[in-house]
Write a protein that holds these residues in place. Structure first.
Motif, short mmCIF file in Angstrom:
data_model
loop_
_atom_site.label_atom_id
_atom_site.label_comp_id
_atom_site.label_asym_id
_atom_site.label_seq_id
_atom_site.Cartn_x
_atom_site.Cartn_y
_atom_site.Cartn_z
N MET A 164 32.18 28.56 77.32
CA MET A 164 33.03 29.11 76.27
C MET A 164 32.61 30.55 75.97
O MET A 164 31.47 30.93 76.24
CB MET A 164 32.94 28.26 75.01
CG MET A 164 31.55 28.17 74.39
SD MET A 164 31.52 27.12 72.91
CE MET A 164 32.56 28.09 71.83
N PRO A 165 33.52 31.37 75.43
CA PRO A 165 33.17 32.77 75.14
C PRO A 165 31.98 32.87 74.20
O PRO A 165 31.80 32.05 73.30
CB PRO A 165 34.45 33.32 74.49
CG PRO A 165 35.54 32.43 74.98
CD PRO A 165 34.92 31.07 75.13
N THR A 166 31.17 33.89 74.45
CA THR A 166 29.99 34.14 73.61
C THR A 166 30.36 35.12 72.51
O THR A 166 30.90 36.19 72.77
CB THR A 166 28.84 34.72 74.45
OG1 THR A 166 28.51 33.80 75.50
CG2 THR A 166 27.60 34.96 73.59
N GLN A 167 30.07 34.75 71.28
CA GLN A 167 30.41 35.62 70.15
C GLN A 167 29.44 36.79 70.03
O GLN A 167 28.24 36.63 70.21
CB GLN A 167 30.39 34.83 68.84
CG GLN A 167 31.45 33.76 68.74
CD GLN A 167 31.39 33.00 67.42
OE1 GLN A 167 30.41 33.13 66.68
NE2 GLN A 167 32.43 32.23 67.13
N ILE A 168 29.97 37.96 69.76
CA ILE A 168 29.16 39.14 69.39
C ILE A 168 29.36 39.35 67.90
O ILE A 168 30.49 39.52 67.43
CB ILE A 168 29.62 40.39 70.15
CG1 ILE A 168 29.44 40.19 71.66
CG2 ILE A 168 28.84 41.62 69.69
CD1 ILE A 168 29.99 41.34 72.49
N THR A 169 28.26 39.28 67.14
CA THR A 169 28.38 39.32 65.69
C THR A 169 27.65 40.51 65.10
O THR A 169 26.85 41.17 65.75
CB THR A 169 27.80 38.04 65.07
OG1 THR A 169 26.39 38.02 65.29
CG2 THR A 169 28.43 36.80 65.68
N MET A 170 27.93 40.78 63.83
CA MET A 170 27.19 41.78 63.06
C MET A 170 25.78 41.24 62.85
O MET A 170 25.59 40.25 62.15
CB MET A 170 27.86 42.06 61.73
CG MET A 170 27.09 43.02 60.83
SD MET A 170 26.89 44.70 61.54
CE MET A 170 28.60 45.29 61.49
N PRO A 171 24.75 41.86 63.45
CA PRO A 171 23.40 41.31 63.36
C PRO A 171 22.74 41.63 62.03
O PRO A 171 23.11 42.59 61.35
CB PRO A 171 22.66 42.01 64.51
CG PRO A 171 23.36 43.33 64.63
CD PRO A 171 24.81 43.07 64.30
N ARG A 172 21.76 40.82 61.66
CA ARG A 172 20.94 41.10 60.48
C ARG A 172 19.77 41.96 60.95
O ARG A 172 18.92 41.51 61.71
CB ARG A 172 20.44 39.81 59.84
CG ARG A 172 19.70 40.05 58.51
CD ARG A 172 19.18 38.74 57.92
NE ARG A 172 20.24 37.81 57.59
CZ ARG A 172 20.98 37.87 56.49
NH1 ARG A 172 20.76 38.82 55.60
NH2 ARG A 172 21.93 36.98 56.26
N LEU A 173 19.71 43.21 60.48
CA LEU A 173 18.72 44.16 60.96
C LEU A 173 17.55 44.33 60.00
O LEU A 173 16.68 45.16 60.23
CB LEU A 173 19.39 45.52 61.19
CG LEU A 173 20.56 45.48 62.19
CD1 LEU A 173 21.28 46.80 62.21
CD2 LEU A 173 20.06 45.12 63.57
N GLY A 174 17.53 43.56 58.94
CA GLY A 174 16.44 43.60 57.98
C GLY A 174 16.63 42.47 56.99
O GLY A 174 17.73 41.94 56.82
N TRP A 175 15.53 42.06 56.34
CA TRP A 175 15.61 40.89 55.47
C TRP A 175 16.50 41.11 54.25
O TRP A 175 16.96 40.16 53.63
CB TRP A 175 14.22 40.46 55.05
CG TRP A 175 13.44 41.47 54.25
CD1 TRP A 175 12.67 42.47 54.73
CD2 TRP A 175 13.37 41.57 52.81
NE1 TRP A 175 12.12 43.19 53.70
CE2 TRP A 175 12.52 42.67 52.52
CE3 TRP A 175 13.91 40.85 51.76
CZ2 TRP A 175 12.22 43.05 51.22
CZ3 TRP A 175 13.62 41.24 50.46
CH2 TRP A 175 12.78 42.33 50.20
N THR A 176 16.78 42.37 53.89
CA THR A 176 17.65 42.63 52.74
C THR A 176 19.09 42.90 53.15
O THR A 176 19.96 43.03 52.28
CB THR A 176 17.14 43.85 51.96
OG1 THR A 176 17.16 44.99 52.81
CG2 THR A 176 15.74 43.62 51.43
N MET A 177 19.36 42.97 54.43
CA MET A 177 20.70 43.37 54.88
C MET A 177 21.70 42.24 54.67
O MET A 177 21.50 41.11 55.11
CB MET A 177 20.64 43.76 56.36
CG MET A 177 22.00 44.15 56.93
SD MET A 177 21.86 44.70 58.64
CE MET A 177 23.59 44.82 59.09
N GLU A 178 22.80 42.54 53.99
CA GLU A 178 23.88 41.59 53.77
C GLU A 178 25.16 42.00 54.50
O GLU A 178 26.00 41.17 54.78
CB GLU A 178 24.17 41.44 52.27
CG GLU A 178 22.99 40.90 51.45
CD GLU A 178 22.58 39.50 51.86
OE1 GLU A 178 23.44 38.77 52.41
OE2 GLU A 178 21.42 39.13 51.65
#
Length: 395
Positions: free
Chosen positions: A1-15
């Protein structure tokens, strides 16, 4: 199945993060480890690598460049051989239900050095900062003919606003929110106590004057007072390891590495780039690190990794003619040192009044981690090293 590319979490405070640009087009083949897009988070640009291989597919309803979306938002897909492309991206139900990320920041374990640059060349167009470019688009300013006031002539936000005739300082709401969250967390979760002491900085001032005189003849910049204080704190933290601790999972954890953050006042708000392994660096290497980090912080050119991992923080308000203040702990760190201005005033030495260069040092520490006695001894060590630079200069 297609692999999702998502908005990554780049730090513990990042929302949430802002999609800046795609480095590949829909339909392009992608190899694992290739840079496929860039993200702006907390005023830092990050190049994002593909965590898999395949054919890039960006649906019509996918977030567009300059869109700010929550962490976990699906941005695109990687397709395998003969896979049917999805017609649209799914929505994110909640921040706690993030899809598996198929991309990682390329600098997570290897922060960019000064030679590598602060942002992708395609986006930066080396003459304008990312934030300035976005604001230029919002205000309809033709920036290509402007003269920049940033380092190396780079165009920054204030240049765009001046050209648009706007004197309003539109601070980044995202960064302001991050600062507010951190300060609220610090107030609610720590047991802060602040100690103040005054030190005779006459020898430190003489040392810096000597550096300025000798290095200027060689075309080199002298270490700043911040550099000298970073060096002093790095050595002092090595002698008082409990102050180099963080509070994690209801327990203090003493770090084996000394990474010192330096608070930098920027248009977007307060940023704290980190000088890593400060105890292993020479004074000149520390000066080189801050000379690189501080200007890039002001121009929104830092990588996310360069703002993370600090074990101790220094903040200096001396340039604003402030003597003493109460610095706020940067959680989960144990302590923060505030440095006031260096001012010439009379002091009594062995029953005689003599002129001295004096500085006030303010240490805020988390009483959950360390008691008043050890914290006071740490601050007194810093005072001693300020007064007698020969004790640490060769270390």
């Amino acid at each position: 199945m297609p692999t999702q590319i998502t908005m990554p979490r780049l730090g513990w405070t990042m929302e949430e993060g802002t999609l800046i640009e795609w480095r590949k087009s829909s339909g392009d083949p992608v190899e694992m480890g290739e840079i496929i897009f860039t993200v702006e988070s907390d005023k830092a640009l990050n190049e994002i690598e593909a965590f898999d291989s395949g054919i890039l597919h960006i649906p019509e309803n996918a977030p567009k460049p300059d869109d700010t979306v929550p962490v976990g938002t699906v941005l695109a897909f990687l397709l395998g051989p003969d896979e049917e492309p999805p017609t649209e991206v799914p929505t994110v139900d909640s921040p706690d239900e993030e899809p598996v990320q198929s991309s990682l920041p390329s600098t997570a374990d290897r922060p960019l050095t000064a030679k590598q640059g602060s942002a992708p060349s395609q986006f930066n167009r080396p003459t304008i900062s990312p934030r300035a470019l976005r604001i230029a688009g919002e205000l309809g300013v033709d920036w290509q003919s402007l003269e920049g006031s940033g380092r190396t002539g780079r165009i920054v936000e204030q240049d765009i606003r001046a050209a648009a005739g706007s004197g309003i300082d539109d601070r980044s709401s995202q960064t302001r929110k991050l600062i507010a969250d951190r300060l609220t967390r610090s107030h609610q979760e720590t047991a802060p106590v602040t100690l103040h002491t005054e030190a005779d900085a006459t020898s430190l001032v003489a040392l810096r004057d000597k550096f300025k005189s000798s290095l200027s003849d060689r075309g080199l910049a002298a270490p700043s007072y911040n550099d000298l204080i970073i060096k002093i704190c790095a050595i002092s933290l090595g002698e008082h390891r409990i102050l180099n601790a963080t509070w994690e999972s209801d327990n203090p954890v003493i770090s084996s590495s000394i990474h010192i953050g330096l608070a930098v006042d920027t248009e977007a708000g307060l940023l704290v780039p980190v000088v890593r392994d400060a105890d292993r660096l020479s004074l000149q290497e520390i000066a080189g690190a801050t000379a690189d980090l501080a200007p890039r912080a002001r121009e929104s050119g830092l990588q996310s990794a360069e703002l993370q991992g600090g074990t101790f923080t220094i903040t200096n308000l001396g340039m604003h003619n402030i003597d003493a203040f109460t610095p706020i702990i940067n959680p989960p760190q144990c302590a923060i040192l505030g440095a006031g201005r260096i001012v010439r005033k009379p002091a009594v030495v062995e029953s005689e009044v003599v002129p001295q260069d004096r500085i006030t040092l303010s240490l805020t520490f988390d009483h959950r981690i360390v008691d008043g006695g050890p914290a006071a001894r740490f601050l007194d060590t810093i005072r001693e090293y300020v007064e007698e630079p020969d004790l640490w200069l060769t270390r």
